[in-house]
Design a protein around this motif. Structure first.
Motif, mmCIF file in Angstrom:
data_model
loop_
_atom_site.group_PDB
_atom_site.id
_atom_site.type_symbol
_atom_site.label_atom_id
_atom_site.label_comp_id
_atom_site.label_asym_id
_atom_site.label_seq_id
_atom_site.Cartn_x
_atom_site.Cartn_y
_atom_site.Cartn_z
ATOM 1 N N ASP A 145 28.492 -87.728 -19.019
ATOM 2 C CA ASP A 145 29.500 -88.069 -18.077
ATOM 3 C C ASP A 145 30.974 -87.879 -18.858
ATOM 4 O O ASP A 145 31.928 -88.250 -18.374
ATOM 5 N N ALA A 146 30.847 -87.353 -20.074
ATOM 6 C CA ALA A 146 32.037 -87.447 -20.979
ATOM 7 C C ALA A 146 33.054 -86.367 -20.269
ATOM 8 O O ALA A 146 32.308 -85.185 -20.048
ATOM 9 N N THR A 147 34.140 -86.502 -20.469
ATOM 10 C CA THR A 147 35.325 -85.576 -19.882
ATOM 11 C C THR A 147 36.071 -85.315 -20.979
ATOM 12 O O THR A 147 36.317 -86.128 -21.884
ATOM 13 N N ALA A 148 36.922 -84.241 -20.709
ATOM 14 C CA ALA A 148 38.269 -83.843 -21.604
ATOM 15 C C ALA A 148 39.488 -83.586 -20.794
ATOM 16 O O ALA A 148 39.208 -83.166 -19.467
ATOM 17 N N ASP A 153 37.700 -77.179 -23.089
ATOM 18 C CA ASP A 153 37.185 -77.783 -24.041
ATOM 19 C C ASP A 153 36.010 -78.384 -23.697
ATOM 20 O O ASP A 153 34.801 -78.439 -24.493
ATOM 21 N N GLN A 154 35.888 -79.200 -22.507
ATOM 22 C CA GLN A 154 34.760 -79.569 -22.058
ATOM 23 C C GLN A 154 33.419 -78.909 -21.951
ATOM 24 O O GLN A 154 32.357 -79.227 -22.391
ATOM 25 N N GLU A 155 33.674 -77.681 -21.366
ATOM 26 C CA GLU A 155 32.631 -76.431 -21.337
ATOM 27 C C GLU A 155 32.057 -76.110 -22.574
ATOM 28 O O GLU A 155 30.929 -76.157 -22.726
ATOM 29 N N MET A 156 33.116 -76.074 -23.617
ATOM 30 C CA MET A 156 32.731 -75.691 -24.871
ATOM 31 C C MET A 156 31.964 -76.798 -25.427
ATOM 32 O O MET A 156 30.793 -76.384 -26.252
ATOM 33 N N THR A 158 30.274 -79.229 -23.985
ATOM 34 C CA THR A 158 28.958 -79.433 -23.292
ATOM 35 C C THR A 158 28.015 -78.299 -23.644
ATOM 36 O O THR A 158 26.705 -78.540 -24.036
ATOM 37 N N ARG A 159 28.242 -77.311 -23.968
ATOM 38 C CA ARG A 159 27.598 -76.032 -24.433
ATOM 39 C C ARG A 159 26.936 -76.047 -25.805
ATOM 40 O O ARG A 159 25.659 -76.201 -26.092
ATOM 41 N N LEU A 160 27.893 -76.651 -26.645
ATOM 42 C CA LEU A 160 27.419 -77.074 -27.955
ATOM 43 C C LEU A 160 26.287 -78.160 -27.986
ATOM 44 O O LEU A 160 25.273 -78.073 -28.762
ATOM 45 N N VAL A 161 26.537 -79.068 -27.078
ATOM 46 C CA VAL A 161 25.449 -80.327 -27.260
ATOM 47 C C VAL A 161 24.270 -79.253 -26.697
ATOM 48 O O VAL A 161 23.074 -79.795 -27.156
ATOM 49 N N GLU A 162 24.481 -78.820 -25.691
ATOM 50 C CA GLU A 162 22.890 -78.026 -25.100
ATOM 51 C C GLU A 162 22.358 -77.310 -26.218
ATOM 52 O O GLU A 162 21.008 -77.465 -26.402
ATOM 53 N N GLU A 163 23.061 -76.737 -26.885
ATOM 54 C CA GLU A 163 22.357 -75.708 -27.985
ATOM 55 C C GLU A 163 21.695 -76.630 -29.098
ATOM 56 O O GLU A 163 20.714 -76.207 -29.788
ATOM 57 N N GLU A 164 22.161 -78.016 -29.212
ATOM 58 C CA GLU A 164 21.385 -78.777 -30.074
ATOM 59 C C GLU A 164 20.601 -79.588 -29.647
ATOM 60 O O GLU A 164 20.049 -80.637 -30.260
ATOM 61 N N GLY A 165 19.935 -79.510 -28.295
ATOM 62 C CA GLY A 165 18.823 -80.073 -27.769
ATOM 63 C C GLY A 165 19.233 -81.028 -26.496
ATOM 64 O O GLY A 165 18.493 -81.493 -25.888
ATOM 65 N N MET A 167 21.993 -83.154 -23.921
ATOM 66 C CA MET A 167 22.700 -84.482 -23.605
ATOM 67 C C MET A 167 21.483 -85.720 -23.743
ATOM 68 O O MET A 167 22.320 -86.522 -24.582
ATOM 69 N N GLU A 168 20.533 -85.407 -23.412
ATOM 70 C CA GLU A 168 19.495 -86.577 -23.727
ATOM 71 C C GLU A 168 19.223 -86.955 -25.310
ATOM 72 O O GLU A 168 19.278 -87.984 -25.642
ATOM 73 N N ARG A 169 19.299 -85.726 -25.790
ATOM 74 C CA ARG A 169 19.165 -85.889 -27.381
ATOM 75 C C ARG A 169 20.158 -86.696 -28.033
ATOM 76 O O ARG A 169 20.068 -87.511 -28.791
ATOM 77 N N MET A 170 21.432 -86.334 -27.358
ATOM 78 C CA MET A 170 22.574 -87.268 -28.029
ATOM 79 C C MET A 170 22.616 -88.597 -27.588
ATOM 80 O O MET A 170 22.999 -89.478 -28.437
ATOM 81 N N ASN A 171 22.063 -88.879 -26.345
ATOM 82 C CA ASN A 171 22.190 -90.343 -25.738
ATOM 83 C C ASN A 171 21.015 -90.954 -26.746
ATOM 84 O O ASN A 171 21.465 -91.940 -27.204
ATOM 85 N N ARG A 172 19.725 -90.327 -26.888
ATOM 86 C CA ARG A 172 18.785 -90.906 -27.825
ATOM 87 C C ARG A 172 19.471 -91.151 -29.286
ATOM 88 O O ARG A 172 19.071 -92.260 -29.805
ATOM 89 N N PHE A 173 20.221 -90.074 -29.873
ATOM 90 C CA PHE A 173 20.678 -90.360 -31.172
ATOM 91 C C PHE A 173 21.706 -91.731 -31.230
ATOM 92 O O PHE A 173 21.482 -92.486 -31.991
ATOM 93 N N ILE A 174 22.338 -91.720 -30.083
ATOM 94 C CA ILE A 174 23.405 -92.884 -30.322
ATOM 95 C C ILE A 174 22.616 -94.096 -29.982
ATOM 96 O O ILE A 174 22.779 -95.091 -30.693
#
Length: 197
Positions: A145-148, A153-156, A158-165, A167-174
């Protein structure tokens, strides 16, 4: 030692300064006034923001360069009980880079993502109420749900996060990071209770 300050622009300046000062004091460094912090609104040319964020190339952004400088000890995320930095895409970018630095861990000395408030470092045993309120918020927060302000910037990001596994992986990391923090806070709380018995 130097730290990367991740923050939400809507945080009051007084709260921001109090949080950074409290973090510095709580590091345990005797000469805490000598610690350095990379703070975007003080480090970036606000008249050339597009250039500062890499003009479309995230590896040229000042955020990436500061985190990847080799001098960064940890990312200090300035938070309140609402975890507002995690609703912003550029803060998510900083979390992603912190995640990657922590995962690389090849003796780089990077200590990871640290949640900080004006009451102290989350998990330090000095701000139990904030610890618990933030943990409850993070249990339901989704970085998807993060915005810019800038859609590109937001699309870029989001794409980087997707490449690293994703949004759910980032949620889990946090959340895992907060889980470790709460375990430390719990231990300190029980120690404090034992001392007053």
């Amino acid at each position: 030692q130097s730290y990367f300050a991740s923050h939400y622009w809507g945080t009051s300046f007084a709260d921001f300064v109090s949080t950074i000062k409290k973090h510095a004091e709580d590091t345990g460094v005797a000469d805490w006034e000598s610690l350095a912090y990379w703070i975007c609104f003080l480090s970036n040319n606000q008249w050339q923001v597009a250039d500062e964020v890499g003009a479309g190339d995230w590896q040229e952004s000042s955020f990436y360069k500061a985190l990847r400088s080799g001098y960064c000890t940890a990312t200090c995320m300035v938070v309140d009980q609402k975890a507002l930095p995690l609703t912003r895409s550029w803060c998510l970018f900083e979390v992603l880079q912190s995640y990657k630095l922590e995962a690389e861990g090849d003796g780089n000395g990077f200590q990871g993502l640290v949640f900080c408030s004006a009451a102290g470092i989350i998990g330090s045993g000095k701000c139990y109420d904030t610890d618990m309120a933030l943990a409850k918020r993070l249990a339901t927060l989704s970085v998807a749900d993060a915005t810019a302000s800038n859609a590109e910037d937001q699309e870029m990001i989001t794409r980087l996060v997707e490449e690293e596994g994703g949004m759910e992986r980032m949620n889990r990391f946090i959340r895992d990071n907060m889980g470790r923090t709460l375990e430390a806070a719990s231990s300190r709380f029980l120690e404090d209770v034992t001392k007053v018995r």
